[in-house]
Design an enzyme around this catalytic site. Sequence first.
Site, PDB file in Angstrom:
ATOM      1  N   GLU A  53      13.500  -0.904 -16.112  1.00  0.00           N
ATOM      2  CA  GLU A  53      14.858  -0.140 -16.701  1.00  0.00           C
ATOM      3  C   GLU A  53      14.442   0.784 -18.020  1.00  0.00           C
ATOM      4  O   GLU A  53      15.186   1.754 -18.199  1.00  0.00           O
ATOM      5  CB  GLU A  53      16.102  -1.086 -16.972  1.00  0.00           C
ATOM      6  CG  GLU A  53      16.668  -1.847 -15.708  1.00  0.00           C
ATOM      7  CD  GLU A  53      15.882  -3.101 -15.314  1.00  0.00           C
ATOM      8  OE1 GLU A  53      14.732  -3.390 -15.908  1.00  0.00           O
ATOM      9  OE2 GLU A  53      16.446  -3.782 -14.590  1.00  0.00           O
ATOM     10  N   PHE A 115      24.815 -16.660 -15.923  1.00  0.00           N
ATOM     11  CA  PHE A 115      23.490 -16.302 -15.377  1.00  0.00           C
ATOM     12  C   PHE A 115      23.359 -14.721 -15.618  1.00  0.00           C
ATOM     13  O   PHE A 115      24.209 -13.862 -15.481  1.00  0.00           O
ATOM     14  CB  PHE A 115      23.240 -16.383 -13.788  1.00  0.00           C
ATOM     15  CG  PHE A 115      22.031 -15.746 -13.480  1.00  0.00           C
ATOM     16  CD1 PHE A 115      20.825 -16.504 -13.718  1.00  0.00           C
ATOM     17  CD2 PHE A 115      22.031 -15.065 -12.378  1.00  0.00           C
ATOM     18  CE1 PHE A 115      19.585 -15.724 -13.158  1.00  0.00           C
ATOM     19  CE2 PHE A 115      20.944 -14.021 -11.726  1.00  0.00           C
ATOM     20  CZ  PHE A 115      19.711 -14.695 -12.092  1.00  0.00           C
ATOM     21  N   GLN A 116      22.237 -14.241 -16.222  1.00  0.00           N
ATOM     22  CA  GLN A 116      21.994 -12.775 -16.655  1.00  0.00           C
ATOM     23  C   GLN A 116      23.220 -12.148 -17.436  1.00  0.00           C
ATOM     24  O   GLN A 116      23.571 -11.142 -17.329  1.00  0.00           O
ATOM     25  CB  GLN A 116      21.835 -11.895 -15.247  1.00  0.00           C
ATOM     26  CG  GLN A 116      20.480 -12.277 -14.481  1.00  0.00           C
ATOM     27  CD  GLN A 116      20.070 -11.327 -13.691  1.00  0.00           C
ATOM     28  OE1 GLN A 116      21.048 -10.646 -12.767  1.00  0.00           O
ATOM     29  NE2 GLN A 116      18.852 -11.241 -13.207  1.00  0.00           N
ATOM     30  N   LYS A 165      31.463  -7.125 -13.658  1.00  0.00           N
ATOM     31  CA  LYS A 165      31.484  -7.041 -12.006  1.00  0.00           C
ATOM     32  C   LYS A 165      33.138  -6.994 -11.614  1.00  0.00           C
ATOM     33  O   LYS A 165      33.112  -6.165 -10.716  1.00  0.00           O
ATOM     34  CB  LYS A 165      30.626  -8.060 -11.466  1.00  0.00           C
ATOM     35  CG  LYS A 165      30.624  -7.876 -10.174  1.00  0.00           C
ATOM     36  CD  LYS A 165      29.693  -9.178  -9.299  1.00  0.00           C
ATOM     37  CE  LYS A 165      29.446  -8.768  -7.947  1.00  0.00           C
ATOM     38  NZ  LYS A 165      28.576  -9.807  -7.280  1.00  0.00           N
ATOM     39  N   MET A 476      -4.130   6.178 -33.214  1.00  0.00           N
ATOM     40  CA  MET A 476      -3.812   6.490 -34.449  1.00  0.00           C
ATOM     41  C   MET A 476      -3.976   5.573 -35.186  1.00  0.00           C
ATOM     42  O   MET A 476      -4.152   5.771 -36.614  1.00  0.00           O
ATOM     43  CB  MET A 476      -2.180   7.185 -34.348  1.00  0.00           C
ATOM     44  CG  MET A 476      -1.610   7.409 -35.595  1.00  0.00           C
ATOM     45  SD  MET A 476      -2.478   9.089 -36.230  1.00  0.00           S
ATOM     46  CE  MET A 476      -1.555  10.399 -35.663  1.00  0.00           C
TER      47      MET A 476
END
Lengths: 564, 165
Positions: A53, A115-116, A165, A476
């Site tokens: 993602e 959940f999630q 949802k 760097m």
Amino acid sequence: MGKKTRMTGARALIESLYAEKVEVMFGYPGGVLLPIYDELYDADIDHILVRHEQAAAHAADGYARATGKVGVCLATSGPGATNLVTGIANAYMDSVPIVAITGQVPRPLIGNDAFQEANITGITLPITKHNYLVTDVIDLPWIIKEAFHIASTGRQGPVLVDIPKDVTTDEIDFEYPDKVHLNGYKPVKTGHKQQIKRGAEAIIKARRPVIYVGGGIISSNASKELLEFAEIINAPVTTTLMAKGAFPDIHPLCVGMPGMHGTKYANFAIQESDLLIAIGVRFDDRVTGKVDSFAPNARIIHIDVDPAEISKNVRVDIPIVGNARSILKVLVEFISELKKSKSGTTEWIRKVEKWKQLYPLKYLMDESLKPQYIVEQINELYPDSIIVTEVGQNQMWAAQYFKYSQPRTFISSGGLGTMGFGFPAAMGAKKGRPDKVVFDIAGDGSFQMNSQELATVVKNDIPVIVAILNNGFLGMVRQWQDLFFDKRYSFTSIDNSVDFVKLAEAYGALGLRVTKPEEVGPALKEAVDSLRPTVIDFVVEREENVSPMVPAGAAINEILDLEA
Amino acid sequence: MKHTLAILVENRSGVLTRVAGLFSRRGFNIESLAVGVTDNPDISRMTIVVSGDDHVLEQVIKQLNKLIDVIRVSDFEPGETIERELAFFKVKVDKGNRSEVMQIVDVFRAQIVDVGVKSLIVGVTGTNDKIDAIEKLLRGFGILEVVRTGTVAMNRGAKTVKPGK
């Protein structure tokens, strides 16, 4: 729209995206997104399935920077949403318009450690311009409308919309609003006439003016107006990292980048100027160095769309709040009315010109493969490319040694300095500008932070070219250890290791390796001509340093020369 | 320096977090906070009292103005406002000192809002200083519990803090 149609929230989201003319989005599905993905299955939107993602957020960012449109990314609840966080923070720091849409657990479960579940509106509070949790499907159309409006106006930035949802399965009579009603959001557009006039008068009087421009020129599409302004007042122009391409590098008035790895002549010009005309900039510490010693002899005009930037880091004498493009137009009118002779800055320009000749950007070319040479070769062969960068030495060399002439052709993580940004952002840029050759100038460290997107570019046939300046170091940081930590290279060597050619091939991309200067051109040609996603492993001089350099905290005329 | 701010915000969930976040990020401790709805039910008004560096506070105010849900921010000029807060003190009393407490209540034009066998609740409105003063006096009897609202403030005269157009 007119007629209302009954539909689910998921469908309403798609219709809203159509209304916002979204053509491309980057996303990754998940449990709570199933109703939305079911609608996306046959939607007329080019959805690119990423492999992580974070890449969706960076790709939306790269797409937005390359096209000027709003970039869109989509991720599921919990880990999907938290994986967007770096990309959102990155877009926030660089004022890039993206809309991030996240799925959320159903409303009755919110706050129950479902959940999630993650509180993504809470997490992104300080790194979004605004965010929303949609608690009723009725609110969805106006929230999407506001999200795109807020992201793309004023000082642009990311907006997140979190959709539970069960909101996506609830039904509404859909109607897309044609207006937004935001009491607390009225970005200033045109500048205050009196302030612009004061600015014009100061400019006429100035003998050693310097124009210091940033990303605001690009986001307000003011390059043309800037060119006219600079030529009329005949002043040197220094472009920050974010403004690369806003003013042509090859223009005689261009003095390149200011600050830590800027040109000596840009820094000298700022330090000696009697009037600094700052446009669409935020006086970042990488530009100002020690603030107290920055432009000590100059009065400062600051043009910016964000009033909160005025006198934030540096005290400003003449602030002008508004859109850079519209202000520059009026400023040019005023100056044309007031100005009698053009010769006021001739002597100053001559002095700057002399610095340019005395202190050019340079590196030592020998038989070894120098990273700067590779950037120069890309410039030589494909000057019209879009150059996207990772973060670190690769980024600085890409900024120093490629000559940009058009806005939106240099894309880099400026504020946040996000390693791993370049490759997915290049993918987004290429989706937005398929007509352009797109390079990701990378380091071997940065590339490994999002190299999984090779799968995405191969699967979706997005032929970007990753040019890895492979020195086997986190270069760097190694450079700072070299200079300030007695060469104690603590955990910066990553030379173990990866065969980038095989890695590319494993994903079905073209992999090339270059170890000698004479192989650079042919490899670049092979990559571009192949029309395939390509990784070129340029095995470069290991301990090359970015030069010149102003050490952190020093005044910007205290410059180290580091060319080997 | 001490500042009293009036902030008009959209009457929505989450707004307080956004506002408070800007103060905490810059190390400001909010000394007092009062929130209530205005004559327009869609708009709430916060009164925030903070003290700290003026330059940093100026930044915070600019950042507050950038919040989408913030409609207006007003930094009151010292001395040009009416400021009040409300406090309840639950004071331990017995037969012997009950009348003494009530005398103090009278002097401060406070009120006894609840009477129990062993305690009284004193309600008082006033400036921050006045409430501090009565608290000091009541402490002698034994304060069982204190609750104070934040300060609310309004400009004297005809000047208003309104959403504007």
